[in-house]
Design an enzyme around this catalytic site. Structure first.
Site, PDB file in Angstrom:
ATOM      1  N   ARG A 247       0.879  -1.177   0.000  1.00 11.20           N
ATOM      2  CA  ARG A 247       0.000   0.000   0.000  1.00 11.20           C
ATOM      3  C   ARG A 247       0.912   1.220   0.000  1.00 11.20           C
ATOM      4  O   ARG A 247       1.699   1.420   0.910  1.00 11.20           O
ATOM      5  CB  ARG A 247      -0.915   0.005   1.229  1.00 11.20           C
TER       6      ARG A 247
ATOM      7  N   HIS B 170      -7.227   0.494  -6.610  1.00  4.95           N
ATOM      8  CA  HIS B 170      -7.487  -0.331  -5.418  1.00  4.95           C
ATOM      9  C   HIS B 170      -8.184  -1.615  -5.892  1.00  4.95           C
ATOM     10  O   HIS B 170      -9.365  -1.838  -5.626  1.00  4.95           O
ATOM     11  CB  HIS B 170      -8.368   0.460  -4.445  1.00  4.95           C
TER      12      HIS B 170
ATOM     13  N   GLN C 251     -10.153  -4.218  -3.483  1.00  7.02           N
ATOM     14  CA  GLN C 251     -11.434  -3.715  -2.975  1.00  7.02           C
ATOM     15  C   GLN C 251     -12.522  -3.877  -4.029  1.00  7.02           C
ATOM     16  O   GLN C 251     -13.626  -4.344  -3.734  1.00  7.02           O
ATOM     17  CB  GLN C 251     -11.300  -2.236  -2.578  1.00  7.02           C
TER      18      GLN C 251
ATOM     19  N   ASP D  10     -17.177   7.054  -2.256  1.00  7.42           N
ATOM     20  CA  ASP D  10     -15.951   6.965  -1.451  1.00  7.42           C
ATOM     21  C   ASP D  10     -15.686   8.374  -0.914  1.00  7.42           C
ATOM     22  O   ASP D  10     -16.318   9.350  -1.341  1.00  7.42           O
ATOM     23  CB  ASP D  10     -14.794   6.466  -2.356  1.00  7.42           C
TER      24      ASP D  10
ATOM     25  N   CYS E  96     -16.444   1.597   0.144  1.00  7.24           N
ATOM     26  CA  CYS E  96     -15.291   0.753   0.530  1.00  7.24           C
ATOM     27  C   CYS E  96     -14.906   0.944   1.990  1.00  7.24           C
ATOM     28  O   CYS E  96     -14.229   0.088   2.551  1.00  7.24           O
ATOM     29  CB  CYS E  96     -14.111   1.028  -0.386  1.00  7.24           C
TER      30      CYS E  96
ATOM     31  N   ARG F 272     -13.697  -8.732   1.417  1.00  7.53           N
ATOM     32  CA  ARG F 272     -12.252  -8.539   1.192  1.00  7.53           C
ATOM     33  C   ARG F 272     -11.508  -9.820   1.564  1.00  7.53           C
ATOM     34  O   ARG F 272     -10.602 -10.260   0.860  1.00  7.53           O
ATOM     35  CB  ARG F 272     -11.719  -7.376   2.056  1.00  7.53           C
TER      36      ARG F 272
HETATM   37  N1  NVA Z   1      -9.923   6.535  -1.834  1.00  5.77           N
HETATM   38  C1  NVA Z   1      -9.590   6.138  -0.473  1.00  5.77           C
HETATM   39  C2  NVA Z   1      -9.836   4.686  -0.280  1.00  5.77           C
HETATM   40  C3  NVA Z   1      -9.549   4.197   1.105  1.00  5.77           C
HETATM   41  C4  NVA Z   1      -9.746   2.719   1.243  1.00  5.77           C
HETATM   42  C5  NVA Z   1      -8.146   6.498  -0.185  1.00  5.77           C
HETATM   43  O1  NVA Z   1      -7.301   6.285  -1.070  1.00  5.77           O
HETATM   44  O2  NVA Z   1      -7.875   7.009   0.894  1.00  5.77           O
HETATM   45  N1   CP Z   2     -11.365  -0.152   2.178  1.00  2.77           N
HETATM   46  C1   CP Z   2     -10.089  -0.214   2.612  1.00  2.77           C
HETATM   47  O1   CP Z   2      -9.154  -0.491   1.856  1.00  2.77           O
HETATM   48  O2   CP Z   2      -9.964   0.045   3.934  1.00  2.77           O
HETATM   49  P1   CP Z   2      -8.616   0.212   4.755  1.00  2.77           P
HETATM   50  O3   CP Z   2      -8.032   1.564   4.377  1.00  2.77           O
HETATM   51  O4   CP Z   2      -9.045   0.168   6.189  1.00  2.77           O
HETATM   52  O5   CP Z   2      -7.664  -0.885   4.399  1.00  2.77           O
END
Ligand code: NVA
Ligand code: CP
Length: 303
Positions: free
Chosen positions: A101, A128, A131, A219, A259, A287
């Site tokens: 990540r 992502h 997800q 989101d 998500c 997930r």
């Molecule tokens: N778009 C959000 C998704 C979090 C799971 C982010 O990147 O923070």
């Molecule tokens: N939806 C998702 O990826 O959540 P987290 O940021 O908690 O991993």
């Protein structure tokens, strides 16, 4: 094989991962052990926060008989400047797969180009995929399939929106994205998917996207790494909210996805998030199941 974007898969691969996830889920609910990854180790390198991605991947590994090692930004030498290409080669000598990540998508691409272990995208600024695969699994469970559905995205043209575009491109369902001016999805992602599926549309109109929809999706307005833009975004995204009025424009049995984490009364109201059309808790659970199918496929293949 890596999973950096949904386009690393073909339609048949996605269908078989969805089937496999459903059967692993059923097996798990019945308490039948399944440990194909005994002795395998998954490394997790996370430069951003996480609840779902971290816990679901670690749990998936344990349930499959393997182990997981989690490294936050402050745990590894990446935070102190060790090059990604060096980390990738060293990690590959220890572990059997890596979930990353991070921020720029080019970071995971560089890691994958030097790694010999399979690399899985646990979220970048651009995509992502895990997800969205879990989201599609949730749709299949509740709607019996994804064919012929109208899916809507309301809000930021962010990493989630881009992975939804990939999914629509490969799987062929209708996708309408309503995003404010200046916050559209990635143009290269969009044109690659639209070449396969002309029923992917972009609008600024929330009502137009929501009308007759089977699946309403949103989101956060400000993603991780965009914290300093929060106020500016709050103004730009005003009205880009899933609330009872917007839900009322969709089909009666429309499913609402998010998500998570959610910001109640920003991109979604508490009423809708907690309401009868919301599938967000099943979506979060899925997930685990889809990632077990992904890990089984990528890490068994790597032996
Ligand atoms: N778009 C959000 C998704 C979090 C799971 C982010 O990147 O923070
Ligand atoms: N939806 C998702 O990826 O959540 P987290 O940021 O908690 O991993």
């Amino acid at each position: 094989m890596n999973l950096l974007t949904i386009f690393d898969l073909k339609k048949d691969d996605i269908d078989s991962l969805l089937d496999r996830a459903a059967s692993l889920k059923e097996r798990h609910k019945k308490g039948i052990p399944h440990r194909p990854l005994l002795g395998k180790v998954l490394g997790l390198i996370f430069e951003k926060s996480s609840t779902r991605t971290r816990v679901s991947f670690e749990t998936a590994m344990y349930q499959l008989g393997g182990n997981a090692i989690f490294l936050s930004q402050k745990d590894s030498q990446i935070g102190r400047g060790e090059p990604i290409k060096d980390t990738a080669r060293v990690m590959s000598r220890y572990v059997d797969g890596v979930v990353i990540r991070t921020f720029g998508h080019e970071i995971i691409e560089e890691f994958a180009s030097y790694a010999t272990a399979p690399v899985i995208n646990g979220l970048t600024d651009l995509h992502h995929p895990c997800q969205v695969l879990a989201d599609v699994l949730t749709i299949v469970e509740k709607k019996g399939g994804y064919g012929g559905l109208k899916v809507s995205w309301i809000g930021d043209g962010n990493n989630m929106a881009n992975s939804w575009i990939d999914a629509a491109g490969l799987l062929g369902f209708e996708l309408t994205l309503a995003c404010p001016d200046g916050y559209f999805p990635d143009p290269a992602v969009l044109s690659r998917a639209k070449a396969l599926n002309p029923n992917i549309r972009l609008t600024q109109g929330v009502d137009e996207a929501a009308a007759g929809s089977d699946v309403l999706n949103t989101d956060v307005w400000a993603s991780m790494g965009q914290e300093e833009e929060k106020d500016k975004r709050a103004k730009a995204f005003k009205g880009y909210q899933i609330n009872s009025r917007v839900l009322g424009l969709a089909k009666k049995d429309a499913m609402v996805l998010h998500c998570l984490p959610a910001h109640r009364e920003e991109e979604i109201t508490a009423e809708v998030l907690e309401g009868a059309n919301s599938a967000v808790w099943d979506q979060a659970e899925n997930r685990l199941h889809i990632q077990k199918a992904i890990l089984e496929r990528l890490m068994s293949e790597a032996t």
